[in-house]
Design an enzyme around this catalytic site. Structure first.
Site, PDB file in Angstrom:
ATOM      1  N   TRP A 300      15.238  20.602 -50.318  1.00 43.97           N
ATOM      2  CA  TRP A 300      15.176  19.797 -49.092  1.00 43.97           C
ATOM      3  C   TRP A 300      14.032  18.801 -49.151  1.00 43.97           C
ATOM      4  O   TRP A 300      12.986  19.096 -49.705  1.00 43.97           O
ATOM      5  CB  TRP A 300      14.952  20.779 -47.935  1.00 43.97           C
ATOM      6  N   ASN A 302      11.800  16.174 -46.343  1.00 45.72           N
ATOM      7  CA  ASN A 302      11.660  15.403 -45.107  1.00 45.72           C
ATOM      8  C   ASN A 302      10.669  14.273 -45.342  1.00 45.72           C
ATOM      9  O   ASN A 302      10.978  13.417 -46.199  1.00 45.72           O
ATOM     10  CB  ASN A 302      11.419  16.260 -43.854  1.00 45.72           C
ATOM     11  N   ASP A 303       9.554  14.237 -44.672  1.00 50.29           N
ATOM     12  CA  ASP A 303       8.724  13.034 -44.657  1.00 50.29           C
ATOM     13  C   ASP A 303       8.265  12.558 -46.035  1.00 50.29           C
ATOM     14  O   ASP A 303       7.835  13.369 -46.859  1.00 50.29           O
ATOM     15  CB  ASP A 303       7.425  13.300 -43.891  1.00 50.29           C
ATOM     16  N   GLN A 319       7.530  15.742 -48.408  1.00 53.15           N
ATOM     17  CA  GLN A 319       7.709  17.109 -47.919  1.00 53.15           C
ATOM     18  C   GLN A 319       8.951  17.696 -48.579  1.00 53.15           C
ATOM     19  O   GLN A 319      10.049  17.138 -48.460  1.00 53.15           O
ATOM     20  CB  GLN A 319       7.901  17.097 -46.402  1.00 53.15           C
ATOM     21  N   TRP A 327      14.781  23.076 -44.239  1.00 49.68           N
ATOM     22  CA  TRP A 327      13.326  22.942 -44.137  1.00 49.68           C
ATOM     23  C   TRP A 327      12.671  24.301 -44.379  1.00 49.68           C
ATOM     24  O   TRP A 327      13.191  25.329 -43.966  1.00 49.68           O
ATOM     25  CB  TRP A 327      12.985  22.425 -42.730  1.00 49.68           C
ATOM     26  N   PHE A 360       1.546  20.247 -45.231  1.00 48.91           N
ATOM     27  CA  PHE A 360       2.255  19.329 -44.349  1.00 48.91           C
ATOM     28  C   PHE A 360       1.908  17.876 -44.695  1.00 48.91           C
ATOM     29  O   PHE A 360       1.152  17.597 -45.610  1.00 48.91           O
ATOM     30  CB  PHE A 360       1.922  19.649 -42.889  1.00 48.91           C
ATOM     31  N   SER A 361       2.427  16.975 -43.878  1.00 48.73           N
ATOM     32  CA  SER A 361       2.390  15.551 -44.231  1.00 48.73           C
ATOM     33  C   SER A 361       0.981  14.973 -44.277  1.00 48.73           C
ATOM     34  O   SER A 361       0.057  15.485 -43.654  1.00 48.73           O
ATOM     35  CB  SER A 361       3.238  14.765 -43.246  1.00 48.73           C
ATOM     36  N   GLU A 469       3.519  12.798 -33.866  1.00 44.21           N
ATOM     37  CA  GLU A 469       3.621  13.062 -35.318  1.00 44.21           C
ATOM     38  C   GLU A 469       3.508  11.820 -36.205  1.00 44.21           C
ATOM     39  O   GLU A 469       3.998  10.755 -35.887  1.00 44.21           O
ATOM     40  CB  GLU A 469       4.974  13.715 -35.677  1.00 44.21           C
TER      41      GLU A 469
HETATM   42  C1  FRU Z   1       7.504  15.440 -39.261  1.00 42.16           C
HETATM   43  C2  FRU Z   1       6.755  16.735 -39.523  1.00 42.16           C
HETATM   44  C3  FRU Z   1       5.274  16.504 -39.620  1.00 42.16           C
HETATM   45  C4  FRU Z   1       4.813  17.652 -40.434  1.00 42.16           C
HETATM   46  C5  FRU Z   1       5.946  17.815 -41.411  1.00 42.16           C
HETATM   47  C6  FRU Z   1       6.239  19.212 -41.807  1.00 42.16           C
HETATM   48  O1  FRU Z   1       8.813  15.482 -39.721  1.00 42.16           O
HETATM   49  O2  FRU Z   1       7.041  17.662 -38.520  1.00 42.16           O
HETATM   50  O3  FRU Z   1       4.631  16.384 -38.388  1.00 42.16           O
HETATM   51  O4  FRU Z   1       3.622  17.390 -41.086  1.00 42.16           O
HETATM   52  O5  FRU Z   1       7.086  17.286 -40.789  1.00 42.16           O
HETATM   53  O6  FRU Z   1       7.223  19.273 -42.778  1.00 42.16           O
END
Ligand code: FRU
Length: 722
Positions: A300, A302-303, A319, A327, A360-361, A469
């Site tokens: 997966w 994400n950011d 991420q 996730w 995290f990000s 965020e």
């Molecule tokens: C945004 C978020 C960030 C966090 C990350 C965790 O999508 O929630 O705030 O750092 O993803 O994966």
């Protein structure tokens, strides 16, 4: 009715069951029939006595308010101590019975706290056996799982069963169903299982079944846990194999350890070793693999994180859950590109320090002037990154080898607060660093600014309310005029405010303005240290890839600019100019009349990957536009509104026409309109189907002043599939 019913399976059903099935209920060795002691199928607990408030007046038939969906119970009813949520407590005690079978089998779920969320077997008032549900940490599953006890040593003793809920925190409840006295051995309580291996390849290949129960897996080398994750291990059919990078310990003895594995599970034996990613479809050519967007080879994303240009490379950290389709297990994975479109995946850059700590990000910069003093002296630039280490705070790491390996600053965490997602940038006029953070102080949503001279010591500057965020902040020249520069503050939703910044305080000159207008774009970040002054943004493309060994993607990099409009300066998005590297020979059409039911210039377009540019004169039409891979991109002339999928955005007609630029990939559409002031990233409706494109016009005749159809190349080498 007296519930639960105490009955003998076979005697009750005997006449109805075929001979083979009734025999199957009897253990060959002893011959005694199974006795269903309690199935909790009635409206009350019958002879079982409840105390406290956790068990309600009788069996539940599904999830109680606020509970995740339940599965694994038999029939309709089961014991559920989630009345009053996790806060409820109490006991539920059975009538006395005599132990006449070798085993007590049951299904149990909920919390995994010994003595607190459990089923006890009591003999003479003493707990002689106890079992719990499987969950102790957030996440997990409400599935009831088969379990049981060997009670052969207690034959003939009088006993009772007691369900206990004495826990009030997370997973402070227990679920139970189908208590059966039997001579067939039930599965025991899940336990920790281990396998010793000599690591001799690059990866351990872990079998994954998306949706299976999550188990905690650890790799132990020299007595130390070196890798740890939650993973949906496949006991039966395997969806895909998650590679766990074990290259640093090649040649070492290691223990693979899985917690709470059901007895008899063969999953550990199935873990393999390999030097390449184990795949059933060729890597990057899988059916739903985006072909000109980055997506991780496995797991997966994400950011985007740590976007920085250095020594000819665009770094894309992101991420990543390397071990699951959803996730979880957040790491910073790493890819690099020399041209912003072709990507090469490198080993994971930042691992969590320990179980329960996520990476995290955050962001990365080049510390050109060595303000931190961490520069090693070689020819490589010093990269510094900031990320949220959950439970610790904002942490700093640095790299002197082009982002390949990272070192923790010993003074971490550098900022502790209620928040996350540090965004670093250099403030040239003040010659200092800024860290913009998402902060939840006082129960509100702020972006907070801290400043530092050396990336180690940070001082609070100011804060502004109203963003959620992943902040980003940068300066842009309005209409390209270097004398008219403005700061833009934006965050995960891509909404933004334009204003000024003095190095500590952002002063907005606009209200919060809408960002992208699509459905599938979040937590974007812009590149630091671009050599040519461009502001290039990459957003998390929320395009799902069902059934694939990977999920989500990155949207196509966009160049941001501020354009003046009558309402003031506004952000505009254009695909990065490197898109030209992917263009094949275009088909150019002009002055094409479109009428309802008339010929369709797109009818024969078959390119799988397509850039479409159209200058549309709606003329007499009420709506005009396209259907691209089943997704409407449609302009409502009276409303002057563009629809992409289910999202709408105002797009004014300019001199009686609208201009669209659309990028179509296997799972995504990115639509740019109104000179980039409207950007609409979307999922496509028809994923995994052959590309189909058509024009759509209703109400009257329209005209395509021009239509450019530009097939695009795959970034993964080779040709796109026919
Ligand atoms: C945004 C978020 C960030 C966090 C990350 C965790 O999508 O929630 O705030 O750092 O993803 O994966």
């Amino acid at each position: 009715m007296n519930v639960p019913r105490f009955r003998r399976c076979v005697s009750l059903l005997g006449g109805l069951l075929p001979a083979c099935l009734s025999l199957a209920l009897i253990d060959g060795a002893s011959g005694a029939e199974d006795q269903v002691f309690a199935d909790f199928e009635g409206p009350t607990y019958g002879a079982w006595k409840a105390t406290g408030d956790a068990f309600g007046a009788g069996p539940a038939t599904g999830a109680l308010p606020g509970q995740m969906p339940l599965s694994g119970f038999i029939g309709k009813g089961f014991v559920n101590s989630f009345h009053h949520g996790d806060a409820g407590t109490g006991t539920l005690t059975s009538p006395e019975f005599t132990i006449t079978r070798g085993y007590v089998a049951f299904r149990i779920g909920g919390g995994g706290f010994e003595g607190k969320t459990c089923l006890n077997l009591l003999v003479e008032g003493k707990v002689v056996r106890s079992a719990t549900g499987p969950n102790t940490t957030s996440g997990g599953s409400e599935a009831l799982e088969p379990s049981g006890w060997d009670v052969r040593d207690l034959a003939g003793r009088k006993a009772s069963l007691q369900v206990v809920d004495a826990a009030t925190g997370g997973w402070g409840h227990v679920n139970l169903d189908q208590v059966v006295f039997t001579d067939r051995k039930p599965p025991g309580q899940p336990r920790t299982a281990t396998r010793e291996v000599v690591l001799h390849k690059h990866y351990l290949q872990l079998p994954v079944k998306t949706g299976a129960k999550q188990r905690r897996l650890a790799l132990v080398v020299g007595g130390k846990v070196v890798r740890e994750c939650d993973i949906e291990l496949a006991d039966g059919e395997v969806d895909w194999w998650a590679p766990m990078d074990v290259a640093p310990w090649k040649g070492s003895m290691a223990t693979i350890r899985v917690e709470k594995l059901p007895e008899g599970s063969g999953v550990l034996a199935r873990v393999e070793q390999g030097d390449s990613i184990r795949a059933t479809e060729p890597l990057y050519r899988e059916r739903l693999r985006p072909q000109f967007h980055f997506s991780p080879r496995r797991g997966w994303n994400n950011d985007p994180n740590g976007l920085v240009f250095s020594q000819g490379e665009y770094h894309l950290f992101y991420q990543n859950n390397p071990y699951g389709w959803n996730w979880g297990n957040m790491h910073w994975a790493h890819a690099v590109s020399l041209d912003l479109v072709h990507w090469r995946e490198l080993p994971i850059a930042i691992y969590p320090r320990e179980y329960g700590d996520s990476v995290f990000s955050g962001s990365a910069v080049v510390d050109r002037m060595n303000t931190s003093g961490w520069r090693a002296g070689g020819k490589d630039e010093l990269l510094v990154a900031a990320f949220t280490s959950t439970g610790r705070g904002e942490c700093i790491v640095y790299s002197n080898d082009r982002g390949r390996t990272w070192h923790e600053y010993e003074g971490n965490p550098v900022v502790r607060h209620q928040g996350r997602d540090p965004r670093l940038f250099w403030y040239e006029p003040g010659k200092h660093w800024v860290m913009a953070l998402y902060d939840e102080a006082e129960g509100k949503q702020w972006i907070t600014f801290h400043t530092s001279a050396d990336l180690k010591h940070w001082e609070y500057g100011s804060r502004i309310e109203g963003f959620f965020e992943c902040p980003d902040m940068f300066e842009l020249a309005v209409d390209g005029n270097p004398a008219a520069r403005k700061w833009v503050l934006t965050a995960a939703s891509s909404e933004y405010r334009v204003g000024t910044f003095d190095g500590k305080t952002f002063t907005p000159e606009t209200p919060k303005l809408p960002g992208h207008r699509g459905e599938a774009f979040y937590a974007a970040q812009t590149y630091s240290d671009m050599p040519d002054g461009r502001r290039v943004q990459v957003g998390w493309g929320q395009m799902a890839s069902p059934g694939m060994p990977f999920n989500q993607m990155m949207c196509f990099p966009c160049e941001l600019s501020l354009k003046s409009t009558p309402a003031g300066p506004r952000l505009s998005w254009h695909p990065a100019s490197e898109l030209c590297l992917l263009r094949r020979e275009a088909r150019h059409l002009s002055k094409v009349a479109l009428s309802p039911g008339g010929p369709d210039p797109l009818a024969h377009e078959k390119a799988e990957l397509l850039e479409l540019r159209a200058s549309i004169v709606p003329g007499e039409a009420t709506t005009v536009g396209f259907t691209l891979r089943g997704t409407p991109v449609s302009y409502d002339v009276a409303r002057q509104e563009l629809t992409v999928g289910k999202r709408h955005a105002p797009v004014p007609l300019h001199e009686g026409r609208i201009e669209l630029q659309i990028l179509c990939d296997r799972t995504s559409l990115e639509v740019f309109a109104d000179q980039g002031l409207v950007y609409m990233p979307s999922n496509v409706a028809e994923k995994g189907k052959a590309a189909r494109y058509s024009t759509v016009v209703t109400g009257g005749t329209a005209r395509l002043a021009t239509l450019d159809l530009i097939p695009l190349k795959s970034i993964w080498g080779g040709k796109p599939l026919p």
